[in-house]
Design a protein around this motif. Structure first.
Motif, PDB file in Angstrom:
ATOM      1  N   GLU A  41       3.383 -14.192  -8.076  1.00 57.32           N
ATOM      2  CA  GLU A  41       4.810 -13.889  -8.210  1.00 57.32           C
ATOM      3  C   GLU A  41       5.071 -12.752  -9.189  1.00 57.32           C
ATOM      4  O   GLU A  41       5.976 -11.952  -8.984  1.00 57.32           O
ATOM      5  CB  GLU A  41       5.565 -15.145  -8.630  1.00 57.32           C
ATOM      6  N   LYS A  42       4.281 -12.677 -10.248  1.00 59.30           N
ATOM      7  CA  LYS A  42       4.489 -11.627 -11.244  1.00 59.30           C
ATOM      8  C   LYS A  42       4.251 -10.247 -10.643  1.00 59.30           C
ATOM      9  O   LYS A  42       5.031  -9.320 -10.864  1.00 59.30           O
ATOM     10  CB  LYS A  42       3.557 -11.863 -12.432  1.00 59.30           C
ATOM     11  N   LEU A  43       3.191 -10.108  -9.886  1.00 58.15           N
ATOM     12  CA  LEU A  43       2.886  -8.827  -9.254  1.00 58.15           C
ATOM     13  C   LEU A  43       3.858  -8.533  -8.119  1.00 58.15           C
ATOM     14  O   LEU A  43       4.337  -7.404  -7.982  1.00 58.15           O
ATOM     15  CB  LEU A  43       1.446  -8.819  -8.737  1.00 58.15           C
ATOM     16  N   GLU A  44       4.169  -9.537  -7.317  1.00 53.69           N
ATOM     17  CA  GLU A  44       5.051  -9.324  -6.170  1.00 53.69           C
ATOM     18  C   GLU A  44       6.482  -9.011  -6.579  1.00 53.69           C
ATOM     19  O   GLU A  44       7.244  -8.442  -5.801  1.00 53.69           O
ATOM     20  CB  GLU A  44       5.008 -10.538  -5.255  1.00 53.69           C
ATOM     21  N   SER A  45       6.866  -9.352  -7.796  1.00 53.61           N
ATOM     22  CA  SER A  45       8.221  -9.030  -8.249  1.00 53.61           C
ATOM     23  C   SER A  45       8.405  -7.530  -8.465  1.00 53.61           C
ATOM     24  O   SER A  45       9.528  -7.043  -8.523  1.00 53.61           O
ATOM     25  CB  SER A  45       8.541  -9.787  -9.534  1.00 53.61           C
ATOM     26  N   THR A  46       7.306  -6.787  -8.559  1.00 49.57           N
ATOM     27  CA  THR A  46       7.390  -5.335  -8.755  1.00 49.57           C
ATOM     28  C   THR A  46       7.445  -4.576  -7.429  1.00 49.57           C
ATOM     29  O   THR A  46       7.621  -3.363  -7.444  1.00 49.57           O
ATOM     30  CB  THR A  46       6.183  -4.832  -9.558  1.00 49.57           C
ATOM     31  N   PHE A  47       7.284  -5.259  -6.310  1.00 54.91           N
ATOM     32  CA  PHE A  47       7.236  -4.597  -5.004  1.00 54.91           C
ATOM     33  C   PHE A  47       8.615  -4.167  -4.546  1.00 54.91           C
ATOM     34  O   PHE A  47       9.619  -4.818  -4.820  1.00 54.91           O
ATOM     35  CB  PHE A  47       6.633  -5.520  -3.951  1.00 54.91           C
ATOM     36  N   THR A  48       8.643  -3.087  -3.788  1.00 56.42           N
ATOM     37  CA  THR A  48       9.873  -2.652  -3.136  1.00 56.42           C
ATOM     38  C   THR A  48      10.081  -3.504  -1.885  1.00 56.42           C
ATOM     39  O   THR A  48       9.147  -4.171  -1.418  1.00 56.42           O
ATOM     40  CB  THR A  48       9.767  -1.172  -2.730  1.00 56.42           C
ATOM     41  N   PRO A  49      11.291  -3.501  -1.311  1.00 54.90           N
ATOM     42  CA  PRO A  49      11.511  -4.273  -0.077  1.00 54.90           C
ATOM     43  C   PRO A  49      10.562  -3.869   1.064  1.00 54.90           C
ATOM     44  O   PRO A  49      10.115  -4.728   1.829  1.00 54.90           O
ATOM     45  CB  PRO A  49      12.957  -3.971   0.274  1.00 54.90           C
ATOM     46  N   THR A  50      10.242  -2.606   1.151  1.00 59.73           N
ATOM     47  CA  THR A  50       9.310  -2.160   2.192  1.00 59.73           C
ATOM     48  C   THR A  50       7.919  -2.740   1.961  1.00 59.73           C
ATOM     49  O   THR A  50       7.258  -3.174   2.904  1.00 59.73           O
ATOM     50  CB  THR A  50       9.229  -0.621   2.199  1.00 59.73           C
ATOM     51  N   GLN A  51       7.488  -2.778   0.712  1.00 59.29           N
ATOM     52  CA  GLN A  51       6.183  -3.342   0.397  1.00 59.29           C
ATOM     53  C   GLN A  51       6.162  -4.848   0.664  1.00 59.29           C
ATOM     54  O   GLN A  51       5.163  -5.379   1.150  1.00 59.29           O
ATOM     55  CB  GLN A  51       5.818  -3.071  -1.059  1.00 59.29           C
ATOM     56  N   LYS A  52       7.265  -5.524   0.365  1.00 60.10           N
ATOM     57  CA  LYS A  52       7.338  -6.959   0.638  1.00 60.10           C
ATOM     58  C   LYS A  52       7.292  -7.240   2.138  1.00 60.10           C
ATOM     59  O   LYS A  52       6.672  -8.198   2.582  1.00 60.10           O
ATOM     60  CB  LYS A  52       8.604  -7.548   0.019  1.00 60.10           C
ATOM     61  N   GLU A  53       7.948  -6.389   2.895  1.00 57.56           N
ATOM     62  CA  GLU A  53       7.933  -6.538   4.358  1.00 57.56           C
ATOM     63  C   GLU A  53       6.513  -6.346   4.894  1.00 57.56           C
ATOM     64  O   GLU A  53       6.058  -7.103   5.748  1.00 57.56           O
ATOM     65  CB  GLU A  53       8.875  -5.514   4.982  1.00 57.56           C
ATOM     66  N   LYS A  75      -9.545 -11.771  -8.028  1.00 57.96           N
ATOM     67  CA  LYS A  75      -9.007 -11.903  -9.379  1.00 57.96           C
ATOM     68  C   LYS A  75      -9.035 -10.568 -10.108  1.00 57.96           C
ATOM     69  O   LYS A  75      -8.085 -10.197 -10.798  1.00 57.96           O
ATOM     70  CB  LYS A  75      -9.793 -12.944 -10.162  1.00 57.96           C
ATOM     71  N   TYR A  76     -10.132  -9.823  -9.952  1.00 62.90           N
ATOM     72  CA  TYR A  76     -10.223  -8.514 -10.595  1.00 62.90           C
ATOM     73  C   TYR A  76      -9.210  -7.533 -10.003  1.00 62.90           C
ATOM     74  O   TYR A  76      -8.603  -6.752 -10.728  1.00 62.90           O
ATOM     75  CB  TYR A  76     -11.630  -7.940 -10.475  1.00 62.90           C
ATOM     76  N   VAL A  77      -9.048  -7.570  -8.685  1.00 62.12           N
ATOM     77  CA  VAL A  77      -8.078  -6.683  -8.043  1.00 62.12           C
ATOM     78  C   VAL A  77      -6.672  -7.019  -8.516  1.00 62.12           C
ATOM     79  O   VAL A  77      -5.866  -6.134  -8.786  1.00 62.12           O
ATOM     80  CB  VAL A  77      -8.196  -6.773  -6.503  1.00 62.12           C
ATOM     81  N   ARG A  78      -6.373  -8.295  -8.670  1.00 65.52           N
ATOM     82  CA  ARG A  78      -5.062  -8.715  -9.143  1.00 65.52           C
ATOM     83  C   ARG A  78      -4.823  -8.244 -10.577  1.00 65.52           C
ATOM     84  O   ARG A  78      -3.766  -7.720 -10.912  1.00 65.52           O
ATOM     85  CB  ARG A  78      -4.928 -10.233  -9.071  1.00 65.52           C
ATOM     86  N   LYS A  79      -5.829  -8.375 -11.439  1.00 72.29           N
ATOM     87  CA  LYS A  79      -5.694  -7.920 -12.821  1.00 72.29           C
ATOM     88  C   LYS A  79      -5.503  -6.410 -12.871  1.00 72.29           C
ATOM     89  O   LYS A  79      -4.731  -5.896 -13.665  1.00 72.29           O
ATOM     90  CB  LYS A  79      -6.930  -8.301 -13.634  1.00 72.29           C
ATOM     91  N   LEU A  80      -6.217  -5.701 -12.009  1.00 66.84           N
ATOM     92  CA  LEU A  80      -6.063  -4.258 -11.957  1.00 66.84           C
ATOM     93  C   LEU A  80      -4.659  -3.889 -11.519  1.00 66.84           C
ATOM     94  O   LEU A  80      -4.060  -2.959 -12.067  1.00 66.84           O
ATOM     95  CB  LEU A  80      -7.089  -3.682 -10.962  1.00 66.84           C
ATOM     96  N   GLY A  81      -4.123  -4.596 -10.539  1.00 68.32           N
ATOM     97  CA  GLY A  81      -2.763  -4.330 -10.081  1.00 68.32           C
ATOM     98  C   GLY A  81      -1.741  -4.600 -11.168  1.00 68.32           C
ATOM     99  O   GLY A  81      -0.797  -3.835 -11.356  1.00 68.32           O
ATOM    100  N   LEU A  82      -1.929  -5.681 -11.911  1.00 69.55           N
ATOM    101  CA  LEU A  82      -1.009  -5.990 -13.000  1.00 69.55           C
ATOM    102  C   LEU A  82      -1.067  -4.939 -14.096  1.00 69.55           C
ATOM    103  O   LEU A  82      -0.040  -4.535 -14.637  1.00 69.55           O
ATOM    104  CB  LEU A  82      -1.306  -7.366 -13.575  1.00 69.55           C
TER     105      LEU A  82
END
Length: 86
Positions: A41-53, A75-82
């Protein structure tokens, strides 16, 4: 002195051959499509509507995976994204 250029050439040729034969299988192993997904949820809250779609489209037909079963790579990819977004 003629041995130095020959040695360098052979070394570079061997490195090129090795990288061309090893890179492809490693890429296919790590870039495979997963049949499961997890929610961050923390990472997905930064997405634009197009990215969420697009994310919803990617998740179609896949099952939700709990956090305790997420692979180390994910897990590493998620940490990198954050770290990229924050």
């Amino acid at each position: 002195m003629a041995y130095i250029p020959i040695t360098v050439f052979i070394t570079l040729l061997a490195t090129l051959t090795l990288s061309l034969t090893i890179s492809s299988p490693l890429f296919l192993k790590f870039a495979r499509s997963s049949k499961k997904y997890s929610i961050d949820e923390k990472l997905e809250s930064t997405f634009t509507p197009t990215q969420k779609e697009f994310l919803d489209y990617e998740r179609e037909g896949k099952e939700l995976e709990l956090d305790n079963k997420v692979s180390l790579r994910d897990k590493y990819v998620r940490k990198l994204g954050l770290s990229y977004y924050y």
